[in-house]
Design a protein around this motif. Structure first.
Motif, mmCIF file in Angstrom:
data_model
loop_
_atom_site.group_PDB
_atom_site.id
_atom_site.type_symbol
_atom_site.label_atom_id
_atom_site.label_comp_id
_atom_site.label_asym_id
_atom_site.label_seq_id
_atom_site.Cartn_x
_atom_site.Cartn_y
_atom_site.Cartn_z
ATOM 1 N N GLU A 99 0.834 -1.212 0.000
ATOM 2 C CA GLU A 99 0.000 0.000 0.000
ATOM 3 C C GLU A 99 0.866 1.258 0.000
ATOM 4 O OE1 GLU A 99 -4.107 -1.627 2.049
ATOM 5 O OE2 GLU A 99 -2.588 -0.732 3.345
ATOM 6 N N THR A 100 1.999 1.212 0.676
ATOM 7 C CA THR A 100 2.938 2.341 0.641
ATOM 8 C C THR A 100 3.416 2.592 -0.788
ATOM 9 O OG1 THR A 100 3.711 2.065 2.920
ATOM 10 C CG2 THR A 100 5.238 3.119 1.385
ATOM 11 N N ASP A 125 0.684 4.099 -2.859
ATOM 12 C CA ASP A 125 0.513 5.518 -2.516
ATOM 13 C C ASP A 125 1.607 6.391 -3.129
ATOM 14 O OD1 ASP A 125 -1.752 4.959 -1.062
ATOM 15 O OD2 ASP A 125 -0.743 4.949 0.888
ATOM 16 N N ASN A 140 -7.664 -1.959 -2.820
ATOM 17 C CA ASN A 140 -7.472 -0.503 -2.780
ATOM 18 C C ASN A 140 -7.993 0.195 -4.039
ATOM 19 O OD1 ASN A 140 -5.653 0.457 -0.300
ATOM 20 N ND2 ASN A 140 -5.010 -1.611 -0.875
ATOM 21 N N LYS A 152 -6.972 0.026 -7.074
ATOM 22 C CA LYS A 152 -5.866 0.566 -7.872
ATOM 23 C C LYS A 152 -5.635 -0.333 -9.087
ATOM 24 C CE LYS A 152 -4.178 3.797 -4.929
ATOM 25 N NZ LYS A 152 -3.835 5.195 -5.243
#
Length: 315
Positions: A261-262, A265, A291, A293
């Motif tokens: 997730e980092t 982002d 997420n 994405k």
């Protein structure tokens, strides 16, 4: 602008024959296996290519074998001009990230991960520890279950692999109890894993202490690209942060979900898993979907897969 992350697998991804097609086509890959044999003082290459499987899966063999195979494949990837912007590895795979980014020499890394495997195996007597994969259970409910199972022994979260999958680790009776309760609580899967030690829990503190001594004796450099570490789930290039992360990860939870997730982002939209197997490919895809994405993800564990990726990327 597209950002690429290279991700590297950990223990459990090994299989007999891994890397053998690369040594036939890439001299840079052959050189890596030769360096590993010389650094370790025995033929880890033969173990990778020919087995036997019962020797390859031993923790102290599997860890240097996976690292060596991943770096051998990586060298072929680099020779074809493919680079990344950020990197991460699952547990053992973090060492591959450090070698790739210039923070550790390959020779130092392969020696230290052999010791790492040995220390992990020796920290807990065979038959005492266990691990289990829990799929499809709410984290709060699982936390309650672990609390109740602690009456039977150590039981902790080892890996936050994805929103659906969590791995627990600890003493066998407590792990079996927690897995049974998780299944009754609605987990779609709760199965004890065929591993030889309870990784990433407090039972491995003795291994962590021994490994820290080894890591303090080898040279670290600042990495040339950011590495998202397992224990912090944040990118860093600072050598002391990277060294500390390797020490802590032995007995701490692996924050793989948070690490991916980092990277999402930070704008990563292309993930390339390099090394044996495709475990991370599946996990990354699920995390990205959760997420919402859109990403591209590729697995490179064979020469054919490398050629396919090369053609797709237009490198």
């Amino acid at each position: 602008m597209s950002k690429i992350a290279f991700v590297f697998p950990g223990q459990g991804s090994q299989y007999v024959g891994m890397g053998s097609d690369f040594i036939r086509e890439f001299s840079v890959s052959s050189d890596v296996f030769l360096k590993a044999d010389q650094a370790l003082g025995f033929c880890i290459s033969r173990l990778c290519f020919d087995g036997p499987e019962e020797e390859l899966i031993k923790t102290e063999n599997a860890q240097p074998a996976i690292l060596t195979t991943s770096i051998a494949i990586l060298k072929a990837v680099e020779q074809m001009g493919i680079k990344c912007d950020i990197t991460a590895g699952l547990s053992l795979g973090e060492y591959t990230s450090l070698v790739y980014s210039g923070a550790l020499s390959f020779e130092d890394a392969v020696r230290v991960v052999k010791n790492r495997g040995k220390y992990m195996q020796e920290a807990v007597p065979l038959g005492v520890g266990a691990m289990a994969a829990i799929v499809g259970l709410d984290i709060d409910r699982l936390t309650e279950i672990l609390q109740s199972s602690k009456e039977l022994g150590v039981v902790e979260i080892a890996n936050y692999n994805s929103h659906e999958q969590i791995v627990i680790s600890g003493e066998k009776n407590a792990i079996k109890d927690a897995a049974k309760k998780a299944k009754h609580a609605g987990a779609t899967k709760a199965v004890v894993l065929p591993v030889s030690a309870p990784f990433h829990c407090s039972l491995l503190k003795p291994a962590q202490e021994r490994l820290e001594t080894d890591l303090n004796e080898i040279r670290f450099s600042d990495s040339q690209i950011p590495i998202v570490t397992n224990v912090f789930a944040k990118p860093s290039t600072e050598k002391e942060v990277l060294r500390s992360a390797l020490v802590k990860q032995v007995s701490h939870s692996v924050l793989w979900k948070d690490s991916v997730e980092t990277m999402l982002d930070l704008g990563v939209d292309t993930f390339v898993e390099i090394g044996p197997g495709d475990t991370l490919t599946k996990l990354v895809r699920k995390i990205a979907e959760h997420n919402e994405k859109e990403i591209r993800i590729f697995t490179i564990s064979t020469v054919d897969q490398l050629k396919e990726f090369f053609e797709y990327s237009g490198s």
